[in-house]
Motif scaffolding. Structure first.
Motif, PDB file in Angstrom:
ATOM      1  N   GLU A   1      21.682   1.518  28.120  1.00  0.00           N
ATOM      2  CA  GLU A   1      22.496   0.838  27.122  1.00  0.00           C
ATOM      3  C   GLU A   1      21.672   0.522  25.874  1.00  0.00           C
ATOM      4  OE1 GLU A   1      24.498  -2.697  28.531  1.00  0.00           O
ATOM      5  OE2 GLU A   1      26.119  -2.252  27.100  1.00  0.00           O
ATOM      6  N   ARG A   2      20.425   0.113  26.081  1.00  0.00           N
ATOM      7  CA  ARG A   2      19.575  -0.239  24.928  1.00  0.00           C
ATOM      8  C   ARG A   2      19.335   0.944  24.004  1.00  0.00           C
ATOM      9  NH1 ARG A   2      14.201  -3.469  26.076  1.00  0.00           N
ATOM     10  NH2 ARG A   2      14.149  -3.542  23.814  1.00  0.00           N
ATOM     11  N   VAL A   3      19.332   2.158  24.564  1.00  0.00           N
ATOM     12  CA  VAL A   3      19.122   3.337  23.710  1.00  0.00           C
ATOM     13  C   VAL A   3      20.456   4.007  23.339  1.00  0.00           C
ATOM     14  CG1 VAL A   3      16.838   3.744  24.718  1.00  0.00           C
ATOM     15  CG2 VAL A   3      18.809   5.001  25.604  1.00  0.00           C
ATOM     16  N   GLY A   4      21.562   3.334  23.655  1.00  0.00           N
ATOM     17  CA  GLY A   4      22.882   3.836  23.272  1.00  0.00           C
ATOM     18  C   GLY A   4      23.332   5.050  24.068  1.00  0.00           C
ATOM     19  N   MET A   5      22.869   5.162  25.335  1.00  0.00           N
ATOM     20  CA  MET A   5      23.166   6.363  26.126  1.00  0.00           C
ATOM     21  C   MET A   5      23.889   6.046  27.433  1.00  0.00           C
ATOM     22  SD  MET A   5      22.328   9.176  24.562  1.00  0.00           S
ATOM     23  CE  MET A   5      22.282  10.331  25.923  1.00  0.00           C
ATOM     24  N   LEU A   6      24.411   4.837  27.568  1.00  0.00           N
ATOM     25  CA  LEU A   6      25.044   4.465  28.838  1.00  0.00           C
ATOM     26  C   LEU A   6      26.238   5.359  29.167  1.00  0.00           C
ATOM     27  CD1 LEU A   6      25.099   2.669  31.284  1.00  0.00           C
ATOM     28  CD2 LEU A   6      26.359   0.953  29.974  1.00  0.00           C
ATOM     29  N   ASP A   7      26.970   5.769  28.145  1.00  0.00           N
ATOM     30  CA  ASP A   7      28.143   6.629  28.386  1.00  0.00           C
ATOM     31  C   ASP A   7      27.775   7.972  29.011  1.00  0.00           C
ATOM     32  OD1 ASP A   7      29.687   4.683  27.322  1.00  0.00           O
ATOM     33  OD2 ASP A   7      30.013   5.668  25.385  1.00  0.00           O
ATOM     34  N   TYR A   8      26.491   8.323  28.939  1.00  0.00           N
ATOM     35  CA  TYR A   8      26.053   9.635  29.428  1.00  0.00           C
ATOM     36  C   TYR A   8      25.370   9.552  30.796  1.00  0.00           C
ATOM     37  CZ  TYR A   8      26.902  11.032  24.605  1.00  0.00           C
ATOM     38  OH  TYR A   8      27.481  11.277  23.384  1.00  0.00           O
ATOM     39  N   ALA A   9      25.444   8.388  31.440  1.00  0.00           N
ATOM     40  CA  ALA A   9      24.675   8.148  32.669  1.00  0.00           C
ATOM     41  C   ALA A   9      24.873   9.223  33.734  1.00  0.00           C
ATOM     42  CB  ALA A   9      25.021   6.772  33.235  1.00  0.00           C
ATOM     43  N   ASP A  10      26.098   9.774  33.833  1.00  0.00           N
ATOM     44  CA  ASP A  10      26.395  10.730  34.909  1.00  0.00           C
ATOM     45  C   ASP A  10      26.268  12.189  34.493  1.00  0.00           C
ATOM     46  OD1 ASP A  10      26.883   8.740  36.799  1.00  0.00           O
ATOM     47  OD2 ASP A  10      28.880   8.391  35.943  1.00  0.00           O
ATOM     48  N   ARG A  11      25.869  12.433  33.232  1.00  0.00           N
ATOM     49  CA  ARG A  11      25.705  13.814  32.775  1.00  0.00           C
ATOM     50  C   ARG A  11      24.407  14.414  33.318  1.00  0.00           C
ATOM     51  NH1 ARG A  11      27.998  15.013  27.723  1.00  0.00           N
ATOM     52  NH2 ARG A  11      29.962  13.891  27.513  1.00  0.00           N
ATOM     53  N   GLN A  12      24.356  15.734  33.273  1.00  0.00           N
ATOM     54  CA  GLN A  12      23.104  16.436  33.555  1.00  0.00           C
ATOM     55  C   GLN A  12      22.243  16.392  32.293  1.00  0.00           C
ATOM     56  OE1 GLN A  12      22.040  18.125  36.465  1.00  0.00           O
ATOM     57  NE2 GLN A  12      23.718  16.945  37.346  1.00  0.00           N
ATOM     58  N   ILE A  13      20.936  16.238  32.455  1.00  0.00           N
ATOM     59  CA  ILE A  13      20.070  16.088  31.289  1.00  0.00           C
ATOM     60  C   ILE A  13      20.109  17.337  30.391  1.00  0.00           C
ATOM     61  CG2 ILE A  13      17.889  16.853  32.374  1.00  0.00           C
ATOM     62  CD1 ILE A  13      17.166  13.911  30.750  1.00  0.00           C
ATOM     63  N   GLY A  14      20.309  18.502  31.021  1.00  0.00           N
ATOM     64  CA  GLY A  14      20.352  19.751  30.261  1.00  0.00           C
ATOM     65  C   GLY A  14      21.561  19.885  29.346  1.00  0.00           C
ATOM     66  N   GLU A  15      22.577  19.059  29.562  1.00  0.00           N
ATOM     67  CA  GLU A  15      23.785  19.121  28.720  1.00  0.00           C
ATOM     68  C   GLU A  15      23.629  18.352  27.419  1.00  0.00           C
ATOM     69  OE1 GLU A  15      27.326  17.664  30.716  1.00  0.00           O
ATOM     70  OE2 GLU A  15      26.522  18.319  32.627  1.00  0.00           O
ATOM     71  N   LEU A  16      22.568  17.557  27.305  1.00  0.00           N
ATOM     72  CA  LEU A  16      22.440  16.661  26.150  1.00  0.00           C
ATOM     73  C   LEU A  16      21.781  17.375  24.971  1.00  0.00           C
ATOM     74  CD1 LEU A  16      21.111  13.439  27.908  1.00  0.00           C
ATOM     75  CD2 LEU A  16      23.474  14.180  27.598  1.00  0.00           C
ATOM     76  N   SER A  17      21.988  16.826  23.779  1.00  0.00           N
ATOM     77  CA  SER A  17      21.287  17.332  22.598  1.00  0.00           C
ATOM     78  C   SER A  17      19.824  16.873  22.652  1.00  0.00           C
ATOM     79  CB  SER A  17      21.939  16.780  21.329  1.00  0.00           C
ATOM     80  OG  SER A  17      21.625  15.409  21.182  1.00  0.00           O
ATOM     81  N   GLY A  18      18.996  17.479  21.816  1.00  0.00           N
ATOM     82  CA  GLY A  18      17.573  17.125  21.798  1.00  0.00           C
ATOM     83  C   GLY A  18      17.347  15.641  21.550  1.00  0.00           C
ATOM     84  N   GLY A  19      18.095  15.077  20.613  1.00  0.00           N
ATOM     85  CA  GLY A  19      17.940  13.654  20.292  1.00  0.00           C
ATOM     86  C   GLY A  19      18.357  12.762  21.452  1.00  0.00           C
ATOM     87  N   GLN A  20      19.431  13.168  22.138  1.00  0.00           N
ATOM     88  CA  GLN A  20      19.891  12.387  23.291  1.00  0.00           C
ATOM     89  C   GLN A  20      18.869  12.444  24.424  1.00  0.00           C
ATOM     90  OE1 GLN A  20      23.625  14.418  23.731  1.00  0.00           O
ATOM     91  NE2 GLN A  20      24.764  12.802  22.694  1.00  0.00           N
ATOM     92  N   GLN A  21      18.271  13.605  24.615  1.00  0.00           N
ATOM     93  CA  GLN A  21      17.254  13.741  25.662  1.00  0.00           C
ATOM     94  C   GLN A  21      16.058  12.826  25.372  1.00  0.00           C
ATOM     95  OE1 GLN A  21      16.830  17.994  25.337  1.00  0.00           O
ATOM     96  NE2 GLN A  21      18.236  18.392  27.024  1.00  0.00           N
ATOM     97  N   GLN A  22      15.650  12.777  24.119  1.00  0.00           N
ATOM     98  CA  GLN A  22      14.535  11.883  23.771  1.00  0.00           C
ATOM     99  C   GLN A  22      14.911  10.433  24.034  1.00  0.00           C
ATOM    100  OE1 GLN A  22      11.417  12.415  23.084  1.00  0.00           O
ATOM    101  NE2 GLN A  22      11.518  14.636  22.929  1.00  0.00           N
ATOM    102  N   ARG A  23      16.151  10.076  23.759  1.00  0.00           N
ATOM    103  CA  ARG A  23      16.576   8.696  24.000  1.00  0.00           C
ATOM    104  C   ARG A  23      16.564   8.377  25.489  1.00  0.00           C
ATOM    105  NH1 ARG A  23      21.557   9.063  19.966  1.00  0.00           N
ATOM    106  NH2 ARG A  23      22.319   7.103  20.818  1.00  0.00           N
ATOM    107  N   VAL A  24      16.908   9.350  26.321  1.00  0.00           N
ATOM    108  CA  VAL A  24      16.850   9.140  27.773  1.00  0.00           C
ATOM    109  C   VAL A  24      15.393   8.904  28.214  1.00  0.00           C
ATOM    110  CG1 VAL A  24      17.223  10.227  30.027  1.00  0.00           C
ATOM    111  CG2 VAL A  24      18.968  10.406  28.242  1.00  0.00           C
ATOM    112  N   PHE A  25      14.475   9.668  27.610  1.00  0.00           N
ATOM    113  CA  PHE A  25      13.056   9.443  27.942  1.00  0.00           C
ATOM    114  C   PHE A  25      12.605   8.049  27.520  1.00  0.00           C
ATOM    115  CE2 PHE A  25      12.472  14.131  28.268  1.00  0.00           C
ATOM    116  CZ  PHE A  25      11.925  14.120  29.538  1.00  0.00           C
ATOM    117  N   LEU A  26      13.122   7.583  26.397  1.00  0.00           N
ATOM    118  CA  LEU A  26      12.772   6.223  25.975  1.00  0.00           C
ATOM    119  C   LEU A  26      13.354   5.197  26.942  1.00  0.00           C
ATOM    120  CD1 LEU A  26      13.078   6.358  22.085  1.00  0.00           C
ATOM    121  CD2 LEU A  26      11.019   6.336  23.490  1.00  0.00           C
ATOM    122  N   ALA A  27      14.566   5.455  27.434  1.00  0.00           N
ATOM    123  CA  ALA A  27      15.164   4.563  28.434  1.00  0.00           C
ATOM    124  C   ALA A  27      14.293   4.530  29.693  1.00  0.00           C
ATOM    125  CB  ALA A  27      16.581   5.022  28.776  1.00  0.00           C
TER     126      ALA A  27
END
Ligand code: ADP
Ligand code: MG
Length: 247
Positions: free
Chosen positions: A123-149
């Protein structure tokens, strides 16, 4: 004072290539630090060496005042994009839960509490809505945000990010840099390998300019002097050209 990173006389060779030679540097905690330098300067090698991921010679390598081994649970490392297998099937929430493993111990299963914590980090990185997605489906920026999470879940005090803005659109880059600033303001130390000199003064408190050795280290205004840039890049206008190319 305990330095976030303390390196003395670090040398790394790959067969006949000397990637780093006699490099000594210290980073003050609570800063956003940029590592810049031309292609092949040894920036990635530096990060891998201080993480203990490649053989290196040094009189001192200390992270957060400890040996790499002792510090590891408090250090988050995100390799260059090209070094990550993005097809590896893992759900976003599980990628963040890995950050809980140091506390968890290898053989315990994550509890409900861990899942709640991992979700709050997303939630802090604005990615809670993507919690159940596969990491490979995300854009590059979203993937970096997941790593920050994941780094948040781990409660990392030192973050080492290798070219986090490559393959990331300008909007996401802004979101990520804001997150990094927030972490810095909480007292964390963030070291970012970054090749775009045009943003370096805006993004970083301290710059380390590398080219096999330390060329310059200090506030961006001191490091980004034309004669210093020319010494490392062979061209005093290296950063102006980058601006033109990217616009
Ligand atoms: P940068 O990240 O600044 O572009 P690197 O740290 O990747 O630079 O590389 C530094 C030097 O070491 C380059 O000359 C590169 O070709 C060489 N190098 C890096 N990794 C290897 C490797 N695994 N084997 C042999 N040489 C390597
Ligand atoms: Mg690199």
């Amino acid at each position: 004072m305990i330095h976030a990173v303390e390196v003395e006389k670090l040398s790394v060779s790959y067969f006949e290539t000397t990637a780093l030679e006699d490099l000594s540097v210290r980073f003050t905690p609570g800063q956003l630090i940029g590592i810049i330098g031309p292609n092949g300067a040894g920036k990635s090698t530096f990060i891998k060496a201080i993480m203990g991921l490649i053989p290196a010679e040094a009189t001192t390598i200390r992270l957060l005042g400890h040996s790499v081994k002792q510090a590891r649970t408090r250090v988050a490392y995100v390799p260059q994009r090209s070094a990550i297998d993005w097809d590896f099937p893992i759900r976003v929430l599980d990628a963040v839960l890995i950050g809980c493993y140091p506390q968890l111990g290898l053989f315990k299963r994550p509890t409900k509490q861990h899942r709640i914590h991992a979700r709050s980090c997303l939630e802090r990185v604005g990615m809670l809505d993507y919690a159940d997605r596969q990491i490979g489906e995300l854009s590059g920026g979203q993937q970096q945000r997941v790593f920050l999470a994941r780094a948040l879940a781990q409660d990392a005090h030192l973050l080492l990010l290798d070219e986090p803005f490559v393959g990331v659109d300008a909007g996401s880059e802004g979101v990520i840099i804001d997150l990094l600033r927030m972490l810095r303001d909480e007292g964390k130390t963030i070291v970012v390998v970054h090749h775009d000199l045009s943003k370096a003064a805006d993004y970083f408190d301290t710059l380390l300019l590398l080219n096999r050795r330390v060329i310059s280290v200090g506030p961006p205004t001191d490091v980004l002097q034309p004669h210093i840039i020319e010494g490392a890049y062979g061209n005093p206008l290296a950063f102006l050209q980058k601006v033109e190319v990217s616009s």
